[in-house]
Write a protein that holds these residues in place. Structure first.
Motif, PDB file in Angstrom:
ATOM      1  N   VAL A  24     -18.398   4.888  -4.800  1.00 56.30           N
ATOM      2  CA  VAL A  24     -18.166   4.268  -3.484  1.00 56.30           C
ATOM      3  C   VAL A  24     -16.722   3.789  -3.365  1.00 56.30           C
ATOM      4  O   VAL A  24     -16.059   3.988  -2.336  1.00 56.30           O
ATOM      5  N   ILE A  25     -16.215   3.150  -4.427  1.00 59.66           N
ATOM      6  CA  ILE A  25     -14.829   2.672  -4.419  1.00 59.66           C
ATOM      7  C   ILE A  25     -13.859   3.840  -4.265  1.00 59.66           C
ATOM      8  O   ILE A  25     -12.909   3.775  -3.474  1.00 59.66           O
ATOM      9  N   ASN A  26     -14.092   4.906  -5.016  1.00 66.30           N
ATOM     10  CA  ASN A  26     -13.215   6.078  -4.917  1.00 66.30           C
ATOM     11  C   ASN A  26     -13.287   6.733  -3.545  1.00 66.30           C
ATOM     12  O   ASN A  26     -12.270   7.178  -2.996  1.00 66.30           O
ATOM     13  N   PRO A 125      -7.649   2.758 -13.364  1.00 69.33           N
ATOM     14  CA  PRO A 125      -7.960   2.435 -14.761  1.00 69.33           C
ATOM     15  C   PRO A 125      -9.051   1.388 -14.915  1.00 69.33           C
ATOM     16  O   PRO A 125      -9.823   1.435 -15.873  1.00 69.33           O
ATOM     17  N   SER A 126      -9.149   0.453 -13.981  1.00 70.18           N
ATOM     18  CA  SER A 126     -10.162  -0.598 -14.110  1.00 70.18           C
ATOM     19  C   SER A 126     -11.568  -0.035 -13.922  1.00 70.18           C
ATOM     20  O   SER A 126     -12.509  -0.415 -14.642  1.00 70.18           O
ATOM     21  N   THR A 127     -11.742   0.885 -12.962  1.00 70.11           N
ATOM     22  CA  THR A 127     -13.063   1.483 -12.771  1.00 70.11           C
ATOM     23  C   THR A 127     -13.422   2.384 -13.950  1.00 70.11           C
ATOM     24  O   THR A 127     -14.595   2.459 -14.351  1.00 70.11           O
ATOM     25  N   SER A 181     -11.683   0.537   3.486  1.00 71.38           N
ATOM     26  CA  SER A 181     -11.300   0.299   2.087  1.00 71.38           C
ATOM     27  C   SER A 181     -11.900  -0.983   1.546  1.00 71.38           C
ATOM     28  O   SER A 181     -12.145  -1.103   0.339  1.00 71.38           O
ATOM     29  N   LEU A 182     -12.172  -1.963   2.429  1.00 76.06           N
ATOM     30  CA  LEU A 182     -12.781  -3.217   1.968  1.00 76.06           C
ATOM     31  C   LEU A 182     -14.221  -3.030   1.510  1.00 76.06           C
ATOM     32  O   LEU A 182     -14.752  -3.888   0.787  1.00 76.06           O
ATOM     33  N   THR A 183     -14.862  -1.932   1.918  1.00 77.45           N
ATOM     34  CA  THR A 183     -16.220  -1.693   1.418  1.00 77.45           C
ATOM     35  C   THR A 183     -16.214  -1.440  -0.085  1.00 77.45           C
ATOM     36  O   THR A 183     -17.255  -1.516  -0.726  1.00 77.45           O
ATOM     37  N   GLY A 184     -15.040  -1.153  -0.622  1.00 77.12           N
ATOM     38  CA  GLY A 184     -14.929  -1.041  -2.067  1.00 77.12           C
ATOM     39  C   GLY A 184     -15.270  -2.337  -2.779  1.00 77.12           C
ATOM     40  O   GLY A 184     -15.671  -2.321  -3.952  1.00 77.12           O
ATOM     41  N   LEU A 185     -15.118  -3.475  -2.085  1.00 75.73           N
ATOM     42  CA  LEU A 185     -15.499  -4.765  -2.679  1.00 75.73           C
ATOM     43  C   LEU A 185     -16.997  -4.798  -2.972  1.00 75.73           C
ATOM     44  O   LEU A 185     -17.431  -5.422  -3.952  1.00 75.73           O
ATOM     45  N   PHE A 186     -17.787  -4.143  -2.127  1.00 77.22           N
ATOM     46  CA  PHE A 186     -19.232  -4.063  -2.368  1.00 77.22           C
ATOM     47  C   PHE A 186     -19.501  -3.310  -3.663  1.00 77.22           C
ATOM     48  O   PHE A 186     -20.360  -3.713  -4.468  1.00 77.22           O
ATOM     49  N   GLY A 187     -18.771  -2.224  -3.888  1.00 79.14           N
ATOM     50  CA  GLY A 187     -18.922  -1.490  -5.140  1.00 79.14           C
ATOM     51  C   GLY A 187     -18.454  -2.299  -6.329  1.00 79.14           C
ATOM     52  O   GLY A 187     -19.077  -2.273  -7.403  1.00 79.14           O
ATOM     53  N   ALA A 188     -17.357  -3.054  -6.166  1.00 77.20           N
ATOM     54  CA  ALA A 188     -16.817  -3.848  -7.273  1.00 77.20           C
ATOM     55  C   ALA A 188     -17.791  -4.923  -7.730  1.00 77.20           C
ATOM     56  O   ALA A 188     -17.779  -5.332  -8.899  1.00 77.20           O
ATOM     57  N   MET A 189     -18.658  -5.382  -6.842  1.00 76.71           N
ATOM     58  CA  MET A 189     -19.651  -6.400  -7.207  1.00 76.71           C
ATOM     59  C   MET A 189     -20.569  -5.926  -8.326  1.00 76.71           C
ATOM     60  O   MET A 189     -21.086  -6.737  -9.101  1.00 76.71           O
TER      61      MET A 189
END
Length: 472
Positions: A24-26, A125-127, A181-189
């Motif tokens: 999702v983030i990608n 790199p973090s993902t 792009s902010l929907t990536g925050l949902f994936g980061a959770m």
């Protein structure tokens, strides 16, 4: 016992949730790069800017993306991959929001080149670190699925951009990408660490850096007397020298710079940087090569580009399943992908037949997926887990250096020769350097490993025979 050696890798479980989250983030962030021309070039033309400005913005974006590797290793170690990925998504969104209000070209340099580039540099790199901690034998297919998210985004997002540009204009289109792009925050959770790291006491860390060796060693009255009798000049000199040495050691540890003592690591990061640079240059010139050199119309050009993207997505899903099952080393798969890219470009340079171009486009997409998937995996296979974050950062920095130097040289070759075919041959030369440098080394290491394993087996058999004789 060392935590790194005692870690149990589940090879799945919650890890598949992490893979979906990274996809999702990608899909909502990494794919932003693919719509730069569609999103910004029209607005730059309305500002009376030329192609040089567009190239400058994209090159500076790549520079910021890769030189974020200077900070990404220490950041991942200190703040967890989840927080670093979330920060990257926020920076991408903020950079796009700035671009939506741009009235001059330098606004795009600040928003897109710096903020979006730096944010994307933190995400990749973090993902990967988040996925790496959950998988061992299935690591390749996990990374492939997560990267397929970026491929899906490259297919879907251009249609979203076109809708907003046609119906709401440039500003709302860029703001829509900022919100997406902010929907990536949902994936980061969902990037929950497998083993929470030991909390770092920053205040104590700073205090330790400021202390001298003498001050930290004051544990007995005798030591206090010795320190008190030293001259002030000697004490100041020792204090300065100790502080500089300690700061240097901290910097080396934070960025894992001791990896640079390894010649094989140098070969890996420089080789991958050359392939990365050749890939970026090819992506940039391929549509013009098809239209001007091969003489294809716009429909055929779009079809060939779609073929490359489709083959890339399919192979990102299927190739890791095959290579993981056969237990082929990641670096070997990367090398085979590089050799395949070399062959496909050589055929393209020699033949402009439509059937050949379509076949080579399929091969190009397949081989590109092999290099993209196994990029970070090659680093992870060579570096210990506690050095992986630093290794990824150093690899990104090498890409930044090669892109801004060798990448610009490829552009100069294209302009000077005024030929896309000669530019293809220049890319082929870069890929050939990697193949010729890696193949003998990998073969030598394979032979040495095989010889070591055979000797170990012979020793085991001899010991078994002696034990049987003693028992008889």
């Amino acid at each position: 016992m060392d935590v790194q050696t005692s870690r149990v890798v589940p090879d799945g479980g919650w890890g598949w949730v992490v893979v979906a989250a990274v996809a999702v983030i990608n899909m909502t962030n990494q794919s932003i790069l693919s719509v730069f021309g569609q999103l910004f070039v029209g607005e730059l033309r309305r500002m009376n800017e030329d192609t040089f400005t567009s190239a400058l913005i994209t090159n500076l974006n790549s520079l910021a993306l890769n030189f974020s590797g200077l900070f990404v290793g220490p950041a991942i170690k200190s703040f967890k991959p989840r927080n670093v990925a979330a920060t990257g998504c926020v920076l991408v969104s903020f950079g796009l929001a700035l671009c939506s209000f741009a009235t001059e070209s330098w606004h795009f340099i600040v928003g897109y080149s710096f903020f979006v580039g730096f944010g994307l540099g933190l995400i990749s790199p973090s993902t990967f670190m988040a996925i790496n901690s959950y998988f061992s034998n299935k690591r390749g297919r996990a990374v492939g699925v997560s990267l397929a998210g970026a491929g899906v985004g490259q297919v879907l997002i251009p249609h979203v951009v076109r809708y907003f540009l046609d119906n709401h204009g440039f500003r709302f289109a860029v703001l829509a990408m900022s919100a997406l792009s902010l929907t990536g925050l949902f994936g980061a959770m969902f990037l929950k660490p497998l083993h929470p790291p030991v909390k770092h006491n920053n205040r104590r860390h700073i205090r330790l850096l400021a202390e001298t060796d003498g001050e930290k060693g004051q544990t007995s009255p005798l030591q206090i007397v010795v320190v008190a009798t030293q001259s002030k000049m000697d004490e100041a000199h020792l204090k300065s020298e100790s502080l500089c040495r300690r700061m240097g050691n901290r910097l080396v540890q934070a960025m894992d710079l001791e990896l640079l003592k390894d010649g094989v690591f140098w070969s890996i990061i420089v080789g991958m940087a050359l392939v990365y640079t050749a890939t970026i240059n090819f992506t940039m010139i391929y549509p013009d090569f098809l239209g001007q050199t091969a003489g294809l119309n716009s429909t055929a050009v779009a079809f060939c580009m779609s073929v490359v993207a489709g083959a890339d997505i399919v192979c990102r899903l299927l190739l890791p399943c095959i290579t993981d099952h056969l237990r082929i080393p990641y670096r070997v798969v990367f090398l085979l992908g590089t050799a395949g890219l070399l062959f496909a470009r050589l055929v393209l340079a020699e033949s402009q037949d439509l059937g050949v171009i379509i076949a080579m486009s399929i091969l190009m997409g397949m081989m590109k997926s092999a290099t993209v998937i196994n990029n970070n995996l090659t680093i992870s296979a060579h570096c210990r887990s506690d050095k992986l974050a630093g290794g990824l950062g150093l690899s990104m920095m090498s890409k930044g250096v090669i892109v801004i130097t060798v990448g610009q040289l490829l552009g100069w070759v294209r302009d000077y020769a005024d030929s896309y075919v000669i530019c293809l041959y220049a890319q082929i030369l870069l890929l050939l350097v990697v193949v010729l440098a890696w193949a003998p080394e990998i073969y030598y290491r394979f032979r040495m490993q095989k010889r070591t394993s055979s000797k170990s087996m012979e020793t085991t058999l001899d010991a078994a025979e002696e034990g049987a004789k003693l028992n008889s």
